[in-house]
Design an enzyme around this catalytic site. Structure first.
Site, PDB file in Angstrom:
ATOM      1  N   ASP A  26      -2.146  -3.438   8.724  1.00 12.16           N
ATOM      2  CA  ASP A  26      -2.047  -4.843   8.037  1.00 12.16           C
ATOM      3  C   ASP A  26      -2.659  -5.638   8.894  1.00 12.16           C
ATOM      4  O   ASP A  26      -2.684  -6.983   9.231  1.00 12.16           O
ATOM      5  CB  ASP A  26      -0.472  -5.519   8.253  1.00 12.16           C
ATOM      6  CG  ASP A  26       0.380  -4.505   7.407  1.00 12.16           C
ATOM      7  OD1 ASP A  26       0.095  -4.148   6.355  1.00 12.16           O
ATOM      8  OD2 ASP A  26       1.549  -4.349   7.930  1.00 12.16           O
ATOM      9  N   LYS A  29      -7.474  -5.612   6.787  1.00 14.51           N
ATOM     10  CA  LYS A  29      -8.923  -4.684   6.447  1.00 14.51           C
ATOM     11  C   LYS A  29      -9.571  -4.940   4.979  1.00 14.51           C
ATOM     12  O   LYS A  29     -10.533  -5.068   4.902  1.00 14.51           O
ATOM     13  CB  LYS A  29      -8.673  -3.242   6.495  1.00 14.51           C
ATOM     14  CG  LYS A  29      -8.136  -2.696   7.825  1.00 14.51           C
ATOM     15  CD  LYS A  29      -7.636  -1.388   8.101  1.00 14.51           C
ATOM     16  CE  LYS A  29      -6.400  -1.022   7.156  1.00 14.51           C
ATOM     17  NZ  LYS A  29      -5.231  -1.550   7.920  1.00 14.51           N
ATOM     18  N   ASN A  51       1.186   3.461  -0.073  1.00 13.98           N
ATOM     19  CA  ASN A  51       1.655   2.884   0.889  1.00 13.98           C
ATOM     20  C   ASN A  51       0.981   1.557   1.528  1.00 13.98           C
ATOM     21  O   ASN A  51       1.643   0.460   2.182  1.00 13.98           O
ATOM     22  CB  ASN A  51       2.398   3.694   2.075  1.00 13.98           C
ATOM     23  CG  ASN A  51       1.064   4.538   2.601  1.00 13.98           C
ATOM     24  OD1 ASN A  51      -0.092   4.667   2.095  1.00 13.98           O
ATOM     25  ND2 ASN A  51       1.207   5.209   3.701  1.00 13.98           N
ATOM     26  N   GLY A  53      -1.420  -1.640   1.386  1.00 14.68           N
ATOM     27  CA  GLY A  53      -1.685  -2.894   0.490  1.00 14.68           C
ATOM     28  C   GLY A  53      -2.740  -3.839   0.994  1.00 14.68           C
ATOM     29  O   GLY A  53      -2.724  -4.249   2.224  1.00 14.68           O
ATOM     30  N   HIS A  54      -3.969  -3.924   0.297  1.00 15.66           N
ATOM     31  CA  HIS A  54      -5.156  -4.664   0.974  1.00 15.66           C
ATOM     32  C   HIS A  54      -5.214  -5.748   0.077  1.00 15.66           C
ATOM     33  O   HIS A  54      -5.263  -5.934  -1.405  1.00 15.66           O
ATOM     34  CB  HIS A  54      -6.491  -3.912   0.582  1.00 15.66           C
ATOM     35  CG  HIS A  54      -6.461  -2.719   1.632  1.00 15.66           C
ATOM     36  ND1 HIS A  54      -7.531  -1.796   1.799  1.00 15.66           N
ATOM     37  CD2 HIS A  54      -5.724  -2.338   2.774  1.00 15.66           C
ATOM     38  CE1 HIS A  54      -7.499  -0.885   2.787  1.00 15.66           C
ATOM     39  NE2 HIS A  54      -6.397  -1.416   3.463  1.00 15.66           N
ATOM     40  N   THR A  55      -4.894  -6.878   0.570  1.00 12.87           N
ATOM     41  CA  THR A  55      -5.043  -8.418  -0.046  1.00 12.87           C
ATOM     42  C   THR A  55      -6.369  -8.862  -0.017  1.00 12.87           C
ATOM     43  O   THR A  55      -7.223  -8.908   0.955  1.00 12.87           O
ATOM     44  CB  THR A  55      -4.184  -9.095   0.673  1.00 12.87           C
ATOM     45  OG1 THR A  55      -2.780  -8.617   0.736  1.00 12.87           O
ATOM     46  CG2 THR A  55      -3.904 -10.582  -0.161  1.00 12.87           C
ATOM     47  N   ARG A 160       1.228  23.928   1.886  1.00  5.35           N
ATOM     48  CA  ARG A 160       0.225  24.570   0.885  1.00  5.35           C
ATOM     49  C   ARG A 160       1.025  24.918  -0.376  1.00  5.35           C
ATOM     50  O   ARG A 160       0.727  25.723  -0.994  1.00  5.35           O
ATOM     51  CB  ARG A 160      -0.190  25.973   1.721  1.00  5.35           C
ATOM     52  CG  ARG A 160      -1.406  25.683   2.679  1.00  5.35           C
ATOM     53  CD  ARG A 160      -1.451  26.857   3.761  1.00  5.35           C
ATOM     54  NE  ARG A 160      -0.068  26.937   4.453  1.00  5.35           N
ATOM     55  CZ  ARG A 160       0.053  27.964   5.332  1.00  5.35           C
ATOM     56  NH1 ARG A 160      -0.717  29.020   5.603  1.00  5.35           N
ATOM     57  NH2 ARG A 160       1.059  27.978   5.855  1.00  5.35           N
ATOM     58  N   GLN A 236      -3.539   1.712   6.777  1.00  2.00           N
ATOM     59  CA  GLN A 236      -2.423   1.618   7.840  1.00  2.00           C
ATOM     60  C   GLN A 236      -3.646   1.440   9.141  1.00  2.00           C
ATOM     61  O   GLN A 236      -4.355   0.708   9.153  1.00  2.00           O
ATOM     62  CB  GLN A 236      -1.681   2.874   8.317  1.00  2.00           C
ATOM     63  CG  GLN A 236      -0.717   3.129   6.865  1.00  2.00           C
ATOM     64  CD  GLN A 236      -1.142   3.780   5.455  1.00  2.00           C
ATOM     65  OE1 GLN A 236      -2.064   4.878   5.749  1.00  2.00           O
ATOM     66  NE2 GLN A 236      -0.932   3.143   4.458  1.00  2.00           N
ATOM     67  N   THR A 312       2.925  -4.565   0.297  1.00  2.00           N
ATOM     68  CA  THR A 312       3.379  -3.322  -0.612  1.00  2.00           C
ATOM     69  C   THR A 312       4.947  -3.463  -0.667  1.00  2.00           C
ATOM     70  O   THR A 312       5.439  -3.459  -1.637  1.00  2.00           O
ATOM     71  CB  THR A 312       3.306  -1.863   0.141  1.00  2.00           C
ATOM     72  OG1 THR A 312       1.854  -1.882   0.102  1.00  2.00           O
ATOM     73  CG2 THR A 312       3.854  -0.900  -0.749  1.00  2.00           C
ATOM     74  N   ARG A 315       8.445  -6.808   3.258  1.00  2.00           N
ATOM     75  CA  ARG A 315       9.272  -6.769   4.156  1.00  2.00           C
ATOM     76  C   ARG A 315       8.653  -7.926   5.312  1.00  2.00           C
ATOM     77  O   ARG A 315       7.507  -7.824   5.407  1.00  2.00           O
ATOM     78  CB  ARG A 315       9.384  -5.215   4.904  1.00  2.00           C
ATOM     79  CG  ARG A 315      10.193  -4.523   4.295  1.00  2.00           C
ATOM     80  CD  ARG A 315      10.209  -3.012   5.011  1.00  2.00           C
ATOM     81  NE  ARG A 315       8.889  -2.421   4.994  1.00  2.00           N
ATOM     82  CZ  ARG A 315       8.815  -1.293   5.473  1.00  2.00           C
ATOM     83  NH1 ARG A 315       9.872  -0.616   6.234  1.00  2.00           N
ATOM     84  NH2 ARG A 315       7.644  -0.545   5.367  1.00  2.00           N
ATOM     85  N   LYS A 343      -7.720 -13.187  11.608  1.00  2.00           N
ATOM     86  CA  LYS A 343      -6.426 -14.230  11.620  1.00  2.00           C
ATOM     87  C   LYS A 343      -6.554 -15.172  12.801  1.00  2.00           C
ATOM     88  O   LYS A 343      -5.440 -15.396  13.347  1.00  2.00           O
ATOM     89  CB  LYS A 343      -5.223 -13.547  11.393  1.00  2.00           C
ATOM     90  CG  LYS A 343      -5.105 -12.683   9.963  1.00  2.00           C
ATOM     91  CD  LYS A 343      -3.749 -12.240   9.624  1.00  2.00           C
ATOM     92  CE  LYS A 343      -2.874 -13.290   8.996  1.00  2.00           C
ATOM     93  NZ  LYS A 343      -1.705 -12.657   7.986  1.00  2.00           N
TER      94      LYS A 343
HETATM   95  P1  IMP Z   1       5.124   5.710   5.275  1.00  2.00           P
HETATM   96  O1  IMP Z   1       3.556   5.685   5.411  1.00  2.00           O
HETATM   97  O2  IMP Z   1       5.462   5.110   3.915  1.00  2.00           O
HETATM   98  O3  IMP Z   1       5.436   7.172   5.367  1.00  2.00           O
HETATM   99  O4  IMP Z   1       5.805   4.844   6.280  1.00  2.00           O
HETATM  100  C1  IMP Z   1       5.545   5.290   7.614  1.00  2.00           C
HETATM  101  C2  IMP Z   1       5.415   4.076   8.568  1.00  2.00           C
HETATM  102  O5  IMP Z   1       4.169   3.696   8.356  1.00  2.00           O
HETATM  103  C3  IMP Z   1       6.336   2.795   8.529  1.00  2.00           C
HETATM  104  O6  IMP Z   1       6.745   2.282   9.625  1.00  2.00           O
HETATM  105  C4  IMP Z   1       5.844   1.949   7.629  1.00  2.00           C
HETATM  106  O7  IMP Z   1       6.207   0.586   7.609  1.00  2.00           O
HETATM  107  C5  IMP Z   1       4.309   1.976   8.100  1.00  2.00           C
HETATM  108  N1  IMP Z   1       3.383   1.593   6.958  1.00  2.00           N
HETATM  109  C6  IMP Z   1       2.880   2.502   6.069  1.00  2.00           C
HETATM  110  N2  IMP Z   1       1.791   1.823   5.392  1.00  2.00           N
HETATM  111  C7  IMP Z   1       1.527   0.784   6.097  1.00  2.00           C
HETATM  112  C8  IMP Z   1       0.566  -0.196   5.826  1.00  2.00           C
HETATM  113  O8  IMP Z   1      -0.335  -0.188   4.857  1.00  2.00           O
HETATM  114  N3  IMP Z   1       0.592  -1.358   6.954  1.00  2.00           N
HETATM  115  C9  IMP Z   1       1.327  -1.258   7.742  1.00  2.00           C
HETATM  116  N4  IMP Z   1       2.452  -0.441   8.054  1.00  2.00           N
HETATM  117  C10 IMP Z   1       2.456   0.706   7.045  1.00  2.00           C
END
Ligand code: IMP
Length: 448
Positions: A26, A29, A51, A53-55, A160, A236, A312, A315, A343
């Site tokens: 977050d 990027k 997982n 989310g690029h805004t 695998r 991430q 995403t 939260r 930021k």
């Molecule tokens: P998962 O990738 O959904 O398995 O989540 C594992 C951990 O990575 C959790 O703490 C999520 O909140 C965090 N996480 C996954 N994707 C992101 C992201 O894009 N930004 C920030 N945290 C992420």
């Protein structure tokens, strides 16, 4: 016939640039990749799935991308989901529809690696079930995943027994995989029976995506050999890396710079630039240790001002001061040529700012190196240096030296305590809201 080995390019006009999240994700990027992507020929996502989310803001409109690289908005560019990515097919089709008013995704501009793994309804259900089990087992043991099926899909891959995307779009291979799973995995057949509609739509979109699936890595290597400009986009962040992050509170892929080469099958020596994106403060979403977290009014103010809510999952993100111990670690792991501090504008109006320069552990004393163990990190208290803040609006564009003195002193302190080189600062969500610093020539070459 042997092909010419890919060489490390000395030209700033071509080459392979990796952009990595330097913190817990977050970092913003999306905005910077969009900025840099302007001059790239290929933009490739190298790990993670929806997982992320690029805004970004396109023609004044907010667009959140979870899978498609932001290069899709720059006409003529090729966008790649590489081998190290996990793809949710239904969500990808919905995302293609979402970007359609601005850009059309075609097999010519969107390359889906046949080697990437497929997120299925089973993996999503398993993610939710495992999180619920962890929550029920002991408080504090849930990871706080995004419940998008990421961990289970990567587990299946390393066992695998996963479904590669090239097999997913092949009806015979897909059927064989489902039969193998039904006979090997308890509960799989029952899940397919009770979630018929989900599985039907999962199979239905395969035909729609089939024309996009290709040997994307071979195409990228060919383009690199021809001197094309390639941007490898991480999702991430470094501290969520499966091996090098705060395990087990991490994601399930290799988020660091080296992960880009493994995912795309690119020789590391071909890489010409590695840039980190960090926030001028720090956030984390989900569970896990966070020494500089602020659970007070200052933390709330950062969250409100910075609109720190997950792109995403929605939260609220945990907010805290800049952590130079973690940033030194990110620099060591990734070898950044430079770091963009994003930021920056969110910090305006704060009377004072703090940077953690070391940790104090109740038994181990002063710690200057980011610990390998999440329990040790959780017990650490930050050792802060305090700096005066600044008031008033920051310049939105131009050179970084136009910042007020207190802001420049803060950047210098971050550079000195983290061992990084700050090459630009973000001063707003828009593509043009960027203050450029020194040593940006390689990024600017890509951006031109
Ligand atoms: P998962 O990738 O959904 O398995 O989540 C594992 C951990 O990575 C959790 O703490 C999520 O909140 C965090 N996480 C996954 N994707 C992101 C992201 O894009 N930004 C920030 N945290 C992420």
């Amino acid at each position: 016939m042997t092909s010419e080995p890919m060489k490390r390019s000395t030209s700033h006009q071509s080459g392979i640039t990796i952009v990595v999240g330097a913190q817990w994700g977050d970092e913003g990027k999306g905005k910077w990749i969009d900025w840099i992507a302007g001059g790239a020929d290929i933009v490739a996502r190298y790990q993670g799935g929806n997982n992320a989310g690029h805004t970004l803001y396109v023609k004044g409109q907010k667009v959140v991308l979870h899978q498609i690289p932001s290069g899709i908005f720059h006409g003529g560019q090729k966008c790649v989901l590489a081998a190290g990515v996990v793809i949710n097919p239904g969500e990808l089709v919905r995302e293609m529809e979402k970007v359609a008013p601005f850009a059309k995704a075609t097999p010519d501009n969107l390359w889906l690696s046949a080697r990437a793994h497929t997120i299925t309804p089973w993996h999503i259900a398993t993610d939710g079930r495992r999180e619920a089990q962890r929550e029920a087992a002991a408080s504090g043991s849930a990871i706080g995943t995004t419940k998008r099926g990421i961990g289970p899909t990567y587990s299946e891959k390393t066992a695998r027994s996963g479904l590669r995307f090239g097999d997913y779009v092949n009806p015979v291979a897909r059927k064989n995989w489902m039969e193998a799973m039904a006979s090997a995995v308890d509960g799989f057949a029952a899940h397919c029976e009770s979630h018929k509609a989900e599985w039907e739509s999962f199979s239905k979109v395969a035909a729609q995506l089939a024309p996009f699936v290709c040997d994307a890595e071979a195409r990228v290597r060919k383009a690199a050999g021809e001197g094309k400009k390639i941007l490898m986009e991480g999702a991430q962040g470094t501290l969520l890396d499966l091996d090098h992050g705060t395990f087990p509170f991490v994601t399930s892929s290799s988020t660091i710079a080296a992960g880009a080469c493994a995912s795309l099958g690119i020789p590391p020596r071909a890489v010409t630039g590695i840039y980190g994106i960090a926030k001028a403060y720090l956030t984390r979403v989900g569970a896990g240790p966070f020494p500089t977290e602020l659970t007070n009014e200052t933390g709330n103010a950062l969250r409100e001002r910075g609109q720190e809510f997950g792109a995403t999952t929605g939260r609220p993100r945990r907010c805290g001061w800049f952590d130079a111990v973690a940033m030194r670690y990110a620099q060591d792991v990734n070898g950044f040529d430079g770091v963009i501090l994003n930021k920056f504008d969110i910090l305006s109006g704060m009377d004072e700012l703090k940077i953690a320069v070391a940790y104090e552990h109740p038994e181990l004393g002063c710690i200057e190196q980011f610990p390998w163990n999440a329990e040790i990190l959780a017990a650490c208290k930050p050792v802060y240096k305090t700096f005066p803040g600044w008031h008033g609006d920051l310049p939105k564009t131009g050179g970084i030296e136009a910042l007020p003195k207190a802001a420049l002193d803060y950047i210098r302190a971050i550079e000195e305590s983290s061992g990084i080189k700050v090459v630009a600062a973000g001063t707003g969500p828009g593509r043009e809201e960027a203050l450029l610093g020194r040593d940006l020539e390689r990024l600017v070459a890509l951006n031109s």
